[in-house]
Design a protein around this motif. Sequence first.
Motif, mmCIF file in Angstrom:
data_model
loop_
_atom_site.group_PDB
_atom_site.id
_atom_site.type_symbol
_atom_site.label_atom_id
_atom_site.label_comp_id
_atom_site.label_asym_id
_atom_site.label_seq_id
_atom_site.Cartn_x
_atom_site.Cartn_y
_atom_site.Cartn_z
ATOM 1 N N UNK A 1 0.828 -1.207 0.000
ATOM 2 C CA UNK A 1 0.000 0.000 0.000
ATOM 3 C C UNK A 1 0.866 1.263 0.000
ATOM 4 N N UNK A 2 1.935 1.235 0.786
ATOM 5 C CA UNK A 2 2.829 2.406 0.828
ATOM 6 C C UNK A 2 3.601 2.569 -0.478
ATOM 7 N N UNK A 3 4.042 1.466 -1.056
ATOM 8 C CA UNK A 3 4.768 1.539 -2.322
ATOM 9 C C UNK A 3 3.893 2.117 -3.429
ATOM 10 N N UNK A 4 2.622 1.751 -3.413
ATOM 11 C CA UNK A 4 1.711 2.190 -4.467
ATOM 12 C C UNK A 4 1.217 3.616 -4.256
ATOM 13 N N UNK A 5 1.125 4.056 -3.008
ATOM 14 C CA UNK A 5 0.421 5.304 -2.726
ATOM 15 C C UNK A 5 1.275 6.418 -2.124
ATOM 16 N N UNK A 6 2.561 6.153 -1.897
ATOM 17 C CA UNK A 6 3.421 7.198 -1.342
ATOM 18 C C UNK A 6 4.740 7.261 -2.126
ATOM 19 N N UNK A 7 5.517 8.292 -1.835
ATOM 20 C CA UNK A 7 6.851 8.428 -2.427
ATOM 21 C C UNK A 7 7.939 8.141 -1.399
ATOM 22 N N UNK A 8 7.588 7.466 -0.330
ATOM 23 C CA UNK A 8 8.557 7.141 0.710
ATOM 24 C C UNK A 8 9.661 6.256 0.159
ATOM 25 N N UNK A 9 10.849 6.373 0.709
ATOM 26 C CA UNK A 9 11.962 5.535 0.274
ATOM 27 C C UNK A 9 11.737 4.094 0.708
ATOM 28 N N UNK A 10 12.448 3.183 0.072
ATOM 29 C CA UNK A 10 12.344 1.766 0.433
ATOM 30 C C UNK A 10 12.756 1.573 1.889
ATOM 31 N N UNK A 11 13.790 2.274 2.321
ATOM 32 C CA UNK A 11 14.253 2.158 3.702
ATOM 33 C C UNK A 11 13.172 2.630 4.679
ATOM 34 N N UNK A 12 12.522 3.743 4.357
ATOM 35 C CA UNK A 12 11.464 4.262 5.235
ATOM 36 C C UNK A 12 10.306 3.282 5.331
ATOM 37 N N UNK A 13 9.913 2.717 4.204
ATOM 38 C CA UNK A 13 8.811 1.745 4.202
ATOM 39 C C UNK A 13 9.214 0.496 4.972
ATOM 40 N N UNK A 14 10.456 0.078 4.801
ATOM 41 C CA UNK A 14 10.939 -1.094 5.535
ATOM 42 C C UNK A 14 10.825 -0.875 7.037
ATOM 43 N N UNK A 15 11.299 0.255 7.523
ATOM 44 C CA UNK A 15 11.255 0.544 8.956
ATOM 45 C C UNK A 15 9.812 0.682 9.447
ATOM 46 N N UNK A 16 8.940 1.219 8.606
ATOM 47 C CA UNK A 16 7.547 1.433 8.995
ATOM 48 C C UNK A 16 6.749 0.135 9.038
ATOM 49 N N UNK A 17 7.277 -0.912 8.418
ATOM 50 C CA UNK A 17 6.552 -2.186 8.387
ATOM 51 C C UNK A 17 7.269 -3.295 9.153
ATOM 52 N N UNK A 18 8.206 -2.909 10.019
ATOM 53 C CA UNK A 18 8.789 -3.880 10.934
ATOM 54 C C UNK A 18 10.122 -4.466 10.544
ATOM 55 N N UNK B 1 6.765 -0.861 -7.448
ATOM 56 C CA UNK B 1 6.294 0.529 -7.444
ATOM 57 C C UNK B 1 6.188 1.059 -8.873
ATOM 58 N N UNK B 2 7.162 0.766 -9.712
ATOM 59 C CA UNK B 2 7.131 1.236 -11.096
ATOM 60 C C UNK B 2 5.947 0.648 -11.849
ATOM 61 N N UNK B 3 5.658 -0.644 -11.628
ATOM 62 C CA UNK B 3 4.519 -1.286 -12.279
ATOM 63 C C UNK B 3 3.217 -0.609 -11.874
ATOM 64 N N UNK B 4 3.084 -0.304 -10.587
ATOM 65 C CA UNK B 4 1.876 0.362 -10.103
ATOM 66 C C UNK B 4 1.741 1.747 -10.719
ATOM 67 N N UNK B 5 2.829 2.508 -10.731
ATOM 68 C CA UNK B 5 2.789 3.848 -11.288
ATOM 69 C C UNK B 5 2.470 3.803 -12.772
ATOM 70 N N UNK B 6 3.034 2.820 -13.488
ATOM 71 C CA UNK B 6 2.781 2.682 -14.916
ATOM 72 C C UNK B 6 1.308 2.416 -15.186
ATOM 73 N N UNK B 7 0.703 1.575 -14.329
ATOM 74 C CA UNK B 7 -0.718 1.270 -14.517
ATOM 75 C C UNK B 7 -1.566 2.523 -14.360
#
Length: 230
Positions: free
Chosen positions: A176-193, A216-222
């Motif tokens: 959900x974060x990858x598809x809907x935010x511009x957060x870095x991979x590291x930030x998303x990793x820390x936010x999800x445990x 993320x690129x696939x989601x943005x492309x869609x």
Amino acid sequence: MLSTGGKEMTLNKNEAFLVNIPSEHRYYLPADSDHWHFFYLTLAGDFATQFTQRSSIASPVFKIPEDSPVIHQLNMMLSLAKNGQFTSLFQASTESYHFLMNLQAYLSDLSPHTLPPAIEQAIAFMTAHFNEDLDVMSISQTSGLSTYHFSRLFKETTGCTPIDYLTDIRLRHACERLANTNETIHTIARATGYQNGNYFSKVFKKQFGTTPSLYRKDKQRFFERTWTIL
């Protein structure tokens, strides 16, 4: 109509059914009907197998509202297929995962709560604290059971291990974060445990066969293509 397990079941508008393949079943248009319109989706793999093991609905036939997230995801997958926007098997895998997660959440609300209280308590704990540093021991402590007894009971009643269940929760939030935010991979990793982006990426790729960045690129492309079509 659906015939399975020696029973004949009527299928009405906005109803769906789940069956294992292969199995003794068939679905058909009854004599008093002249047409039908339906979605047909076949899923395979470890996660799909785990999903069928976890499902505890009383009947293979159930109703799904047209405005539910399940139907939204199904329509999106159909749009991707019709417009040639499935660019890889990895993308198909991730979209199928989303579909099953949405369906699992929907069916859990329909199913009677038959899990032992200790397991329900552990699941509630994981759902609320998935972003923290958890292991089997810390999860089992919330159930009041020994780690061994808890792990065995969890697998028997849910069809997966506690860590697999926790991973599903974490990756759903990560997607959900990858598809809907511009957060870095590291930030998303820390936010999800996860302690760092590298380990998170390894877990993500093992589950989906692709990296978080490519997902993320696939989601943005869609969404870019959909915007153009509209």
